[in-house]
Motif scaffolding. Structure first.
Motif, mmCIF file in Angstrom:
data_model
loop_
_atom_site.group_PDB
_atom_site.id
_atom_site.type_symbol
_atom_site.label_atom_id
_atom_site.label_comp_id
_atom_site.label_asym_id
_atom_site.label_seq_id
_atom_site.Cartn_x
_atom_site.Cartn_y
_atom_site.Cartn_z
ATOM 1 N N SER A 60 25.643 36.339 36.958
ATOM 2 C CA SER A 60 26.519 35.536 37.537
ATOM 3 C C SER A 60 27.676 35.615 36.866
ATOM 4 N N LEU A 61 27.565 35.535 35.437
ATOM 5 C CA LEU A 61 29.008 35.633 34.817
ATOM 6 C C LEU A 61 29.576 37.074 34.987
ATOM 7 N N ASN A 62 28.716 37.912 34.706
ATOM 8 C CA ASN A 62 29.259 39.576 34.762
ATOM 9 C C ASN A 62 30.103 39.676 36.064
ATOM 10 N N LEU A 63 29.550 39.016 37.245
ATOM 11 C CA LEU A 63 30.200 39.228 38.566
ATOM 12 C C LEU A 63 31.155 38.516 38.635
ATOM 13 N N SER A 64 31.260 37.197 38.348
ATOM 14 C CA SER A 64 32.459 36.302 38.327
ATOM 15 C C SER A 64 33.726 36.645 37.491
ATOM 16 N N LEU A 65 33.393 36.872 36.276
ATOM 17 C CA LEU A 65 34.446 37.067 35.476
ATOM 18 C C LEU A 65 34.990 38.506 35.540
ATOM 19 N N GLY A 66 34.019 39.526 35.737
ATOM 20 C CA GLY A 66 34.192 40.771 36.234
ATOM 21 C C GLY A 66 35.284 40.844 37.332
ATOM 22 N N SER A 67 35.054 40.267 38.285
ATOM 23 C CA SER A 67 35.585 40.342 39.878
ATOM 24 C C SER A 67 37.090 39.628 39.531
ATOM 25 N N ALA A 68 37.131 38.609 38.753
ATOM 26 C CA ALA A 68 38.517 37.951 38.514
ATOM 27 C C ALA A 68 39.210 39.209 37.676
ATOM 28 N N LEU A 69 38.590 39.895 36.689
ATOM 29 C CA LEU A 69 39.372 40.999 35.957
ATOM 30 C C LEU A 69 39.783 41.950 36.964
ATOM 31 N N ALA A 70 38.914 42.281 37.856
ATOM 32 C CA ALA A 70 39.254 43.407 38.703
ATOM 33 C C ALA A 70 40.334 43.072 39.585
ATOM 34 N N ALA A 71 40.080 41.621 40.198
ATOM 35 C CA ALA A 71 41.123 41.013 41.229
ATOM 36 C C ALA A 71 42.684 41.137 40.953
ATOM 37 N N ILE A 72 42.750 41.037 39.675
ATOM 38 C CA ILE A 72 44.253 40.893 39.031
ATOM 39 C C ILE A 72 44.485 42.364 38.371
ATOM 40 N N GLY A 73 43.635 43.014 37.890
ATOM 41 C CA GLY A 73 43.715 44.418 36.970
ATOM 42 C C GLY A 73 43.960 45.318 37.790
ATOM 43 N N LEU A 74 43.584 45.542 39.067
ATOM 44 C CA LEU A 74 43.755 46.360 40.027
ATOM 45 C C LEU A 74 44.684 46.251 41.089
ATOM 46 N N THR A 75 44.955 44.921 41.351
ATOM 47 C CA THR A 75 45.781 44.726 42.365
ATOM 48 C C THR A 75 47.244 44.667 42.004
ATOM 49 N N ILE A 76 47.969 44.297 40.821
ATOM 50 C CA ILE A 76 48.994 44.214 40.680
ATOM 51 C C ILE A 76 49.437 45.628 40.364
ATOM 52 N N PRO A 77 48.809 46.844 39.660
ATOM 53 C CA PRO A 77 49.303 48.144 39.600
ATOM 54 C C PRO A 77 49.700 48.565 40.944
ATOM 55 N N SER A 78 48.575 48.394 41.994
ATOM 56 C CA SER A 78 48.773 48.867 43.432
ATOM 57 C C SER A 78 49.811 48.334 43.996
ATOM 58 N N VAL A 79 50.028 46.798 44.035
ATOM 59 C CA VAL A 79 51.296 46.160 44.420
ATOM 60 C C VAL A 79 52.809 46.821 43.899
ATOM 61 N N ALA A 80 52.634 47.178 42.570
ATOM 62 C CA ALA A 80 53.683 47.663 42.017
ATOM 63 C C ALA A 80 54.207 48.972 42.372
ATOM 64 N N VAL A 81 53.128 49.679 42.741
ATOM 65 C CA VAL A 81 53.499 50.960 43.307
ATOM 66 C C VAL A 81 54.018 51.006 44.748
ATOM 67 N N VAL A 82 53.483 50.334 45.315
ATOM 68 C CA VAL A 82 53.896 50.022 46.790
ATOM 69 C C VAL A 82 55.315 49.330 47.068
ATOM 70 N N SER A 83 55.629 48.534 46.235
ATOM 71 C CA SER A 83 56.856 47.518 46.077
ATOM 72 C C SER A 83 57.876 48.798 45.638
ATOM 73 N N THR A 84 57.800 49.506 44.848
ATOM 74 C CA THR A 84 58.677 50.734 44.381
ATOM 75 C C THR A 84 59.041 51.363 45.277
#
Length: 363
Positions: free
Chosen positions: A283-307
């Protein structure tokens, strides 16, 4: 009587493929546009949405059973995050006056949902059923250190940056933060899967899917299909939900939380089922890992698109959100500092989620 028995046997055989039939049927309904016609179509979309979510959970559990932990939870977390990123980017490119806030609001909603309501429900359900549940504290510390660093870099630091306009980064700053997010996330995956994989392993063995004969590739394909159609159906019913929100004179940002809740339901259900089976580690692997993926992968992707498309984005949180984020992180760290769960911790986290929603409605 024999014919009736044979008929029932065939019917049960076909029903055993529900996890494949529902996503395909959902795609057909979505492509047909039936949801635009009447209220029956809207109810059908909601029913298929729930079925697609359950299908995604089912296939994610099959994958986790076949590949073992922590790879199973990583596959589900990354799959949902990639689809969520695709949805955010598509909405950003569509424009709109609130497009610049979209990435920040979506990421913050996802993190708050995963850290408060998902972990809170898991702790409460697991606590009531099994009294105390144990987990490897080193796995939680490893994930939280990575998560806190990324959260501060992306959602707090912009408010104190002079290079941008105090709520967003300048281009060099955005590039640096994006690269930092990627490096931290990649380093975390290396620790989780290779260097210190033993931190994240669970001792629980599930016998529920031992008779499942489908291939791993087939499970992955239908997991992706189920997640994609879940996002599309959620996007489809969002105008209806938005109308209800407007009629009730509620803030428009509440729609983002509702959609995030729907998109994150597969992870939430999978984490809750694991806690119910006395596997709080998963449960913790999934919840904490998902939170980390949600921000760790989203921000770089959005940064590329916005640029590339020269779209302005705002990342800095307002004061209330920063206080709630800090309180949530502090509470999670204290709650998971001993390697054992306690129902009280779960209750407090659920209250923090209620407070988060309340401050959006009554800022």
């Amino acid at each position: 009587m024999v014919n009736l028995y044979q008929y029932n046997t065939k019917t049960m055989k076909y029903l055993s493929y529900w996890d494949r039939i529902i996503p395909i049927l959902s795609i057909i309904v979505y492509a047909s546009g039936i949801f635009d016609f009447n209220i029956f179509g809207q109810f059908l979309v909601v029913a298929l949405l729930i079925g697609s979510i359950l299908s995604a959970v089912h296939h994610s559990e099959l994958i986790a059973h076949k590949v073992g932990e922590p790879f199973g939870t990583i596959i589900l977390a990354v799959s949902i995050t990639i689809i969520e990123v695709a949805l955010i980017i598509s909405l950003m490119l569509a424009g709109g006056e609130k497009a610049m806030f979209l990435a920040r609001d979506t990421v913050f909603s996802a993190v708050m949902i995963l850290l408060t309501i998902v972990i809170g429900i898991c702790i409460v359900i697991g606590g009531f059923r099994h009294f105390e549940q144990k987990f490897d504290q080193k796995s939680v510390n490893t994930t939280l250190v990575s998560l806190v660093a990324i959260l501060v870099l992306t959602l707090v630091l912009p408010n104190f940056s002079e290079g941008g306009n105090y709520i967003s980064f300048s281009k060099p700053q955005l590039i640096l933060v994006s690269l930092s997010c990627l490096v931290i996330y990649i380093a975390f995956i290396y620790i989780q899967t290779i260097r210190h994989r033993n931190y994240f392993l669970t001792e629980k063995k599930s016998e529920e899917y031992t008779k499942e004969n489908s291939s791993l590739i087939l499970n992955i394909i239908f997991l992706i299909i189920s997640l994609i159609i879940t996002v599309l159906l959620a996007k489809t019913i969002s105008p209806t939900i938005e109308n209800y929100i407007i009629e009730a004179n509620l803030p428009h940002s509440l729609l983002g939380i509702i959609i995030a809740l729907v998109i994150l339901l597969p992870e939430g259900i999978a984490a809750t089922k694991a806690a119910y089976k006395d596997d709080i580690q998963s449960s913790l692997n999934l919840s904490l890992g998902s939170a980390l993926a949600a921000i760790g992968l989203t921000i770089p992707s959005v940064a590329v698109v916005s640029t590339i498309f020269k779209i302005d984005i705002v990342l800095g949180l307002n004061n209330i959100s920063m206080v709630l984020l800090g309180l949530t992180i502090f509470t999670v760290m204290l709650s998971l500092s001993k390697g054992r769960t306690n129902i009280l911790y779960g209750v407090i986290l659920i209250i923090l989620f209620v407070t988060y929603v309340f401050t959006i409605i009554y800022p």
